[in-house]
Design a protein around this motif. Sequence first.
Motif, PDB file in Angstrom:
ATOM      1  N   ARG A   1       7.411  -4.538 -54.387  1.00  0.00           N
ATOM      2  CA  ARG A   1       6.731  -5.066 -53.206  1.00  0.00           C
ATOM      3  C   ARG A   1       7.580  -4.829 -51.956  1.00  0.00           C
ATOM      4  N   ALA A   2       6.904  -4.727 -50.806  1.00  0.00           N
ATOM      5  CA  ALA A   2       7.600  -4.569 -49.534  1.00  0.00           C
ATOM      6  C   ALA A   2       6.963  -5.444 -48.474  1.00  0.00           C
ATOM      7  N   LYS A   3       7.813  -6.050 -47.662  1.00  0.00           N
ATOM      8  CA  LYS A   3       7.352  -6.766 -46.474  1.00  0.00           C
ATOM      9  C   LYS A   3       7.979  -6.083 -45.262  1.00  0.00           C
ATOM     10  N   ILE A   4       7.146  -5.733 -44.282  1.00  0.00           N
ATOM     11  CA  ILE A   4       7.617  -5.032 -43.097  1.00  0.00           C
ATOM     12  C   ILE A   4       7.346  -5.897 -41.872  1.00  0.00           C
ATOM     13  N   ILE A   5       8.384  -6.203 -41.111  1.00  0.00           N
ATOM     14  CA  ILE A   5       8.252  -6.959 -39.869  1.00  0.00           C
ATOM     15  C   ILE A   5       8.332  -5.965 -38.723  1.00  0.00           C
ATOM     16  N   VAL A   6       7.321  -5.948 -37.872  1.00  0.00           N
ATOM     17  CA  VAL A   6       7.259  -4.936 -36.818  1.00  0.00           C
ATOM     18  C   VAL A   6       6.955  -5.579 -35.473  1.00  0.00           C
ATOM     19  N   PRO A   7       7.392  -4.950 -34.375  1.00  0.00           N
ATOM     20  CA  PRO A   7       7.002  -5.435 -33.050  1.00  0.00           C
ATOM     21  C   PRO A   7       5.489  -5.339 -32.879  1.00  0.00           C
ATOM     22  N   ALA A   8       4.912  -6.320 -32.227  1.00  0.00           N
ATOM     23  CA  ALA A   8       3.454  -6.337 -32.049  1.00  0.00           C
ATOM     24  C   ALA A   8       2.963  -5.125 -31.272  1.00  0.00           C
ATOM     25  N   ALA A   9       3.841  -4.505 -30.466  1.00  0.00           N
ATOM     26  CA  ALA A   9       3.441  -3.358 -29.642  1.00  0.00           C
ATOM     27  C   ALA A   9       3.576  -2.020 -30.360  1.00  0.00           C
ATOM     28  N   THR A  10       3.912  -2.026 -31.647  1.00  0.00           N
ATOM     29  CA  THR A  10       4.088  -0.787 -32.405  1.00  0.00           C
ATOM     30  C   THR A  10       2.795   0.018 -32.461  1.00  0.00           C
ATOM     31  N   SER A  11       2.938   1.346 -32.476  1.00  0.00           N
ATOM     32  CA  SER A  11       1.766   2.225 -32.571  1.00  0.00           C
ATOM     33  C   SER A  11       0.899   1.833 -33.765  1.00  0.00           C
TER      34      SER A  11
ATOM     35  N   THR B   1      25.242  28.698 -31.551  1.00  0.00           N
ATOM     36  CA  THR B   1      24.195  28.301 -32.492  1.00  0.00           C
ATOM     37  C   THR B   1      23.916  26.811 -32.305  1.00  0.00           C
ATOM     38  N   THR B   2      22.693  26.512 -31.899  1.00  0.00           N
ATOM     39  CA  THR B   2      22.320  25.134 -31.586  1.00  0.00           C
ATOM     40  C   THR B   2      21.125  24.709 -32.429  1.00  0.00           C
ATOM     41  N   VAL B   3      21.222  23.530 -33.020  1.00  0.00           N
ATOM     42  CA  VAL B   3      20.131  22.944 -33.799  1.00  0.00           C
ATOM     43  C   VAL B   3      19.676  21.666 -33.113  1.00  0.00           C
ATOM     44  N   VAL B   4      18.370  21.553 -32.885  1.00  0.00           N
ATOM     45  CA  VAL B   4      17.766  20.351 -32.316  1.00  0.00           C
ATOM     46  C   VAL B   4      16.946  19.674 -33.409  1.00  0.00           C
ATOM     47  N   VAL B   5      17.205  18.407 -33.660  1.00  0.00           N
ATOM     48  CA  VAL B   5      16.494  17.669 -34.699  1.00  0.00           C
ATOM     49  C   VAL B   5      15.303  16.945 -34.082  1.00  0.00           C
ATOM     50  N   LEU B   6      14.098  17.297 -34.552  1.00  0.00           N
ATOM     51  CA  LEU B   6      12.867  16.617 -34.128  1.00  0.00           C
ATOM     52  C   LEU B   6      12.480  15.650 -35.237  1.00  0.00           C
ATOM     53  N   THR B   7      12.548  14.369 -34.940  1.00  0.00           N
ATOM     54  CA  THR B   7      12.559  13.354 -35.989  1.00  0.00           C
ATOM     55  C   THR B   7      11.193  12.930 -36.514  1.00  0.00           C
ATOM     56  N   GLY B   8      10.113  13.068 -35.713  1.00  0.00           N
ATOM     57  CA  GLY B   8       8.823  12.579 -36.175  1.00  0.00           C
ATOM     58  C   GLY B   8       7.653  13.281 -35.507  1.00  0.00           C
ATOM     59  N   ALA B   9       6.504  13.203 -36.124  1.00  0.00           N
ATOM     60  CA  ALA B   9       5.309  13.924 -35.677  1.00  0.00           C
ATOM     61  C   ALA B   9       4.545  13.159 -34.601  1.00  0.00           C
ATOM     62  N   GLY B  10       3.924  13.919 -33.690  1.00  0.00           N
ATOM     63  CA  GLY B  10       3.093  13.318 -32.658  1.00  0.00           C
ATOM     64  C   GLY B  10       1.887  12.585 -33.210  1.00  0.00           C
ATOM     65  N   LEU B  11       1.413  12.986 -34.384  1.00  0.00           N
ATOM     66  CA  LEU B  11       0.266  12.327 -35.006  1.00  0.00           C
ATOM     67  C   LEU B  11       0.545  10.861 -35.301  1.00  0.00           C
ATOM     68  N   LYS B  12       1.813  10.482 -35.396  1.00  0.00           N
ATOM     69  CA  LYS B  12       2.168   9.099 -35.697  1.00  0.00           C
ATOM     70  C   LYS B  12       2.216   8.233 -34.439  1.00  0.00           C
ATOM     71  N   SER B  13       2.036   8.851 -33.298  1.00  0.00           N
ATOM     72  CA  SER B  13       2.159   8.126 -32.040  1.00  0.00           C
ATOM     73  C   SER B  13       1.022   8.517 -31.099  1.00  0.00           C
TER      74      SER B  13
END
Length: 393
Positions: A146-156, A360-372
């Motif tokens: 089981r999991a319980k997730i506490i999130v800010p009310a303004a979350t996407s 040589t430069t690597v840029v990390v893109l952490t998450g998808a626009g579909l989630k926001s």
Amino acid sequence: MIDGQPSGGAGPVLVDRSGGRYPLGDPRWRGDDGGPLAVSALPGLRPEQIDGAERSLWRYRAALPVPAGRRVSLGEGCTPMIPVDWGGRRVHFKLEWFNPTSSFKDRGVSVMVSHLVAHGADRVLEDSSGNGGSAVAAYAAAAGIRAKIIVPAATSAAKILQARAYGAEIELVAGSRDEVAEEAVRQSERIPYASHNWHPMFIQGTKTVAYEMWESLGFTAPDNVVLVAGAGSNVIGCDLAFGELLDAGQIGRRPRLFVGQPEHWATIADTFNGIDPGSRGARVPTIAEGASIARPVRLPEAVEAVRRSGGAAYAVPEAEIHAAVRALSARGLYAEPTSSVAAATLDHFIASGEIAPDETTVVVLTGAGLKSAERMAAVFGGHDDARETGGTR
């Protein structure tokens, strides 16, 4: 021993900032000194220790302090690292939204939940502004707990929906991200706390992004890694992995870490730059919601990671985040605004000359626009032409 590999001495333990040491299986999530825990030094990987038949971050299990036989995995890791023409120079973008729940958080959560389940947890608690909660909910479901997730009310809404879909119990809390964390700490007295900000095994998972860079680049380190930071787990993870590889003689130097944060939430960047974060006045909401953390739990460690690498940090103005979202999308990269902070940071350090064209430069893109979706709509609403050129604007 780590998955059958010698780890030296009596094996890894948990350590706090005061030097306190605890067994690896201790259910605690912070030290007796009240600070965060870390896993004691582990040996870096050699190429021959990588399990080439495994298509997940568990290919690096010889460098992880969790038995791979007890792992909870959804195939996280092994994300694409693609070359992109960015303002006339070749830059590699690491697309972390190819992880199972569409964010980098899956790396840390896979290792963290594997550890917790191996030590008997049947329920977990997490606090999150979105992506971390989705990841914990997913891996708890995969583990059958089981999991319980506490999130800010303004979350996407999309992020909350995703966590609900996995079967997690959701509690919305009005107030800031830090107030949500405080509520989670109160509830952790009765529910095992699987905090991606506090738990030491989460950092062990995030470090695998650096191992992937090293492997993808022919077992060499990039010159630069550009990252967005909220709590700084990717910053610390990269520092940890590249440090392990350096100690193992597999690389000759650490990559420089260039870190960006939204300017009104730039505690790590401001501290690194010798600026009092409080001097910016009241916190202003940012489109980069995932990086709006005022008091990072591992602030000293994140700042030291940037300093040790010879890198730099930047407080990114909101307008530059919006422009970076559009610049990435114009290249086919639909990154959420939090991720896009890294692209804005890249632009800044290219313009300052601190990132050179031949590096040589690597840029990390952490998450998808579909989630926001709501935040993406705020960027593109009313724009008929989203083809901003970006890249050293």
